[in-house]
Design a protein around this motif. Structure first.
Motif, short mmCIF file in Angstrom:
data_model
loop_
_atom_site.label_atom_id
_atom_site.label_comp_id
_atom_site.label_asym_id
_atom_site.label_seq_id
_atom_site.Cartn_x
_atom_site.Cartn_y
_atom_site.Cartn_z
N MET A 97 0.83 -1.20 0.00
CA MET A 97 0.00 0.00 0.00
C MET A 97 0.87 1.25 0.00
N LEU A 98 0.34 2.33 -0.58
CA LEU A 98 1.03 3.62 -0.55
C LEU A 98 0.73 4.32 0.77
N LEU A 99 1.78 4.61 1.54
CA LEU A 99 1.64 5.28 2.82
C LEU A 99 2.59 6.47 2.91
N ILE A 100 2.29 7.37 3.85
CA ILE A 100 3.15 8.54 4.09
C ILE A 100 4.03 8.21 5.29
N VAL A 101 5.32 8.04 5.05
CA VAL A 101 6.23 7.55 6.10
C VAL A 101 7.54 8.33 6.06
N GLU A 102 8.29 8.23 7.15
CA GLU A 102 9.60 8.88 7.17
C GLU A 102 10.51 8.22 6.14
N ASN A 103 11.20 9.02 5.37
CA ASN A 103 11.96 8.51 4.22
C ASN A 103 12.98 7.42 4.60
N LYS A 104 13.96 7.76 5.38
CA LYS A 104 14.97 6.81 5.86
C LYS A 104 15.52 5.93 4.73
N GLY A 105 15.77 6.55 3.56
CA GLY A 105 16.39 5.82 2.47
C GLY A 105 15.44 5.24 1.45
N ALA A 106 14.15 5.40 1.62
CA ALA A 106 13.21 4.89 0.63
C ALA A 106 13.41 5.60 -0.71
N ILE A 107 13.68 6.91 -0.66
CA ILE A 107 14.11 7.67 -1.84
C ILE A 107 15.54 8.10 -1.53
N LEU A 108 16.49 7.52 -2.22
CA LEU A 108 17.89 7.60 -1.80
C LEU A 108 18.46 9.01 -1.77
N ASN A 109 18.07 9.86 -2.71
CA ASN A 109 18.68 11.18 -2.80
C ASN A 109 17.76 12.30 -2.31
N VAL A 110 16.90 11.98 -1.34
CA VAL A 110 16.02 12.97 -0.70
C VAL A 110 16.24 12.89 0.81
N ASP A 111 16.10 14.02 1.49
CA ASP A 111 16.23 14.14 2.95
C ASP A 111 15.66 12.91 3.67
N SER A 112 16.47 12.29 4.49
CA SER A 112 16.05 11.06 5.17
C SER A 112 14.91 11.30 6.15
N GLU A 113 14.75 12.55 6.61
CA GLU A 113 13.67 12.86 7.55
C GLU A 113 12.39 13.32 6.86
N ALA A 114 12.40 13.45 5.55
CA ALA A 114 11.20 13.88 4.83
C ALA A 114 10.10 12.84 4.98
N MET A 115 8.87 13.30 5.10
CA MET A 115 7.72 12.39 5.14
C MET A 115 7.26 12.14 3.71
N VAL A 116 7.65 11.01 3.16
CA VAL A 116 7.43 10.70 1.76
C VAL A 116 6.28 9.71 1.59
N GLU A 117 5.73 9.68 0.38
CA GLU A 117 4.67 8.73 0.06
C GLU A 117 5.24 7.69 -0.90
N VAL A 118 5.34 6.45 -0.42
CA VAL A 118 5.95 5.36 -1.19
C VAL A 118 5.21 4.06 -0.89
N PRO A 119 5.36 3.04 -1.74
CA PRO A 119 4.77 1.74 -1.43
C PRO A 119 5.41 1.14 -0.19
N CYS A 120 4.57 0.53 0.64
CA CYS A 120 5.03 -0.13 1.86
C CYS A 120 4.36 -1.50 1.96
N ILE A 121 5.02 -2.41 2.64
CA ILE A 121 4.41 -3.68 2.99
C ILE A 121 3.87 -3.57 4.40
N VAL A 122 2.58 -3.89 4.57
CA VAL A 122 1.92 -3.70 5.85
C VAL A 122 1.55 -5.06 6.45
N SER A 123 1.93 -5.23 7.72
CA SER A 123 1.64 -6.47 8.44
C SER A 123 1.46 -6.14 9.91
#
Length: 445
Positions: free
Chosen positions: A342-368
């Motif tokens: 699912m697409l969620l709004i989460v802290e980046n932490k490397g999900a988008i490699l060349n964007v601020d790691s603390e940015a709240m980005v919207e990317v696909p996530c695995i939810v469990s």
């Protein structure tokens, strides 16, 4: 093996979306069974109208669910597994101000983008934080699924102010766009599409679309979007979702797409890439807020009253909303370990490699049951990187302005927004917004 029944509180019980969420919850009792459903709202009059109708619906269609509505946070948040939050601080009247004040100065007037989104964010931050505190006080093991707007600013605020909270910030707009994509492709459901997407809330791009077998769907989608945007038909006589502004937004995606034809854009990018077009085509006397009050709000409240008076919902026009389906899917993944993508709004932490790691980005996530695990989208192109970094700074400045009660920081946020032409215009808008938001904003200095 039967699934464990859940207890849910809907924070924002008087919302026009609440009845649709109830319909979706009832529809999905096999996938997400409920033992208890509670409404919570600070506006008792609005909530009572929706709650009386939903009580009828639940008695008819799912009488096993214990239902109540309250303005008491202890009663609402006790013995809860999930908080589904969709609040609008200031109501539609303040949304109208968010939209109309910027337009007076030739600036985009929109509830989540530009100055309107920042004004709304300053109102939303304390209210969402309060909901988190109620949840943690009365049901510390619960999850909050927050889709209160403006989701990007709210997400940044929760990251800063409640970093350990069990909250997931979500948005249904990508789901709505993917539903149109499924129509364009002739697919039965958007769930048949597997996507790769990166960005911020209301500010992102798809880089890959395949079906479940791995067949590339991008060429057909791009050809359609190039000519028609995300509208499934060309004729304007078929208004999308019954309201002309949405049809225009979905059609305008063809011009947004033209800026980078390697990707497929979120429709909201029109506010940042074509703000002059948006302002030129806006009616300063009748904005989207007026459309909602005259259409969806009027219809939902009249229908709720009718259902209550007739004491039956057999022939109701209230339907399960598409954003409600997304919420149920997310809650089910957390409760029953279904590992949804699912697409969620989460802290980046490397999900988008060349964007601020603390940015709240919207990317696909695995939810469990573990929560969410973002997927890495890799490094992104310079154009998108530049746009994202600018918008991330806007969102961070708004949250800093709230935390520090800083006029300067909020002025800087407005000035930095791609929707605002100058610092002088930003200051004019800010000063007027301070006047109308005195009841909700902290006193800025």
């Amino acid at each position: 093996m039967s699934l464990q029944a859940q207890s849910v509180v809907i924070a924002g019980g008087g919302s026009t979306y609440t009845a649709g969420i109830v319909m979706m919850l009832i529809k999905n009792q096999e996938k997400f069974p409920l033992r208890r459903l509670t409404f919570y709202d600070t506006n008792q009059a609005r909530q009572d109208l929706v709650a009386k109708a939903c009580e009828v619906i639940i008695k008819e269609r799912a009488p096993h669910i214990a239902f109540s509505a309250t303005t008491d946070p202890k009663q609402a948040f006790s013995d809860v597994d999930f908080v589904m939050a969709h609040i609008r601080v200031g109501g539609m009247k303040m949304r109208e101000q968010d939209e109309k004040i910027p337009l007076k100065y030739g600036v985009v007037g929109q509830e989540t983008c530009g100055p309107g989104g920042m004004a709304y964010g300053m109102r939303s931050i304390p209210a969402v934080i309060q909901l988190i505190d109620y949840m943690e006080q009365y049901s510390p093991e619960a999850w909050m699924l927050n889709y209160s707007n403006p989701a990007a600013i709210v997400a940044e605020a929760t990251r800063r102010l409640r970093p350990d909270a069990k909250i997931i910030n979500i948005c249904d707009m990508p789901v709505a766009i993917k539903k149109s994509m499924a129509d364009i492709l002739g697919l039965e459901s958007e769930n048949e599409i597997v996507d790769r997407y990166y960005g911020l809330n209301h500010f992102g791009w798809w880089t890959e679309m395949t079906d479940r077998k791995g067949n590339d769907l991008m060429p057909k989608l791009k050809e359609h979007v190039k000519n028609y945007g995300y509208a499934a038909v060309e004729e304007e006589g078929n208004p999308l979702l019954g309201e002309a502004s949405w049809l225009d937004t979905f059609q305008k995606a063809k011009d947004v797409y033209a800026v980078d034809p390697e990707t497929l854009p979120n429709t909201y990018l029109k506010y940042y890439l074509y703000p002059d077009y948006v302002v030129a085509h806006a009616d300063q006397t009748r904005t989207r807020a007026n459309e909602v009050m005259e259409n969806r709000e009027k219809h939902i409240f009249e229908e709720c009253q009718r259902v209550f008076e007739k004491q039956t919902a057999v022939d109701t026009s209230i339907e399960a909303g598409e954003h409600a389906e997304f919420i149920v899917q997310l809650a089910g993944a957390l409760a029953y370990n279904t590992y949804e993508r699912m697409l969620l709004i989460v802290e980046n932490k490397g999900a988008i490699l060349n964007v601020d790691s603390e940015a709240m980005v919207e990317v696909p996530c695995i939810v469990s049951k573990r929560g969410y695990e973002p997927l890495c989208m890799g490094a992104i192109p310079e154009f998108q990187k530049g746009m994202i970094e600018q918008q991330v700074s806007v969102e961070k400045l708004v949250v800093q302005a709230y935390m520090e009660q800083s006029y300067q920081k909020l002025w800087q946020a407005l000035t930095l927004s791609k929707t605002v032409p100058s610092a002088a215009v930003a200051k004019q808008i800010l000063d007027e917004m301070i006047e109308v938001n005195q009841e909700w904003w902290p006193r800025l200095h």
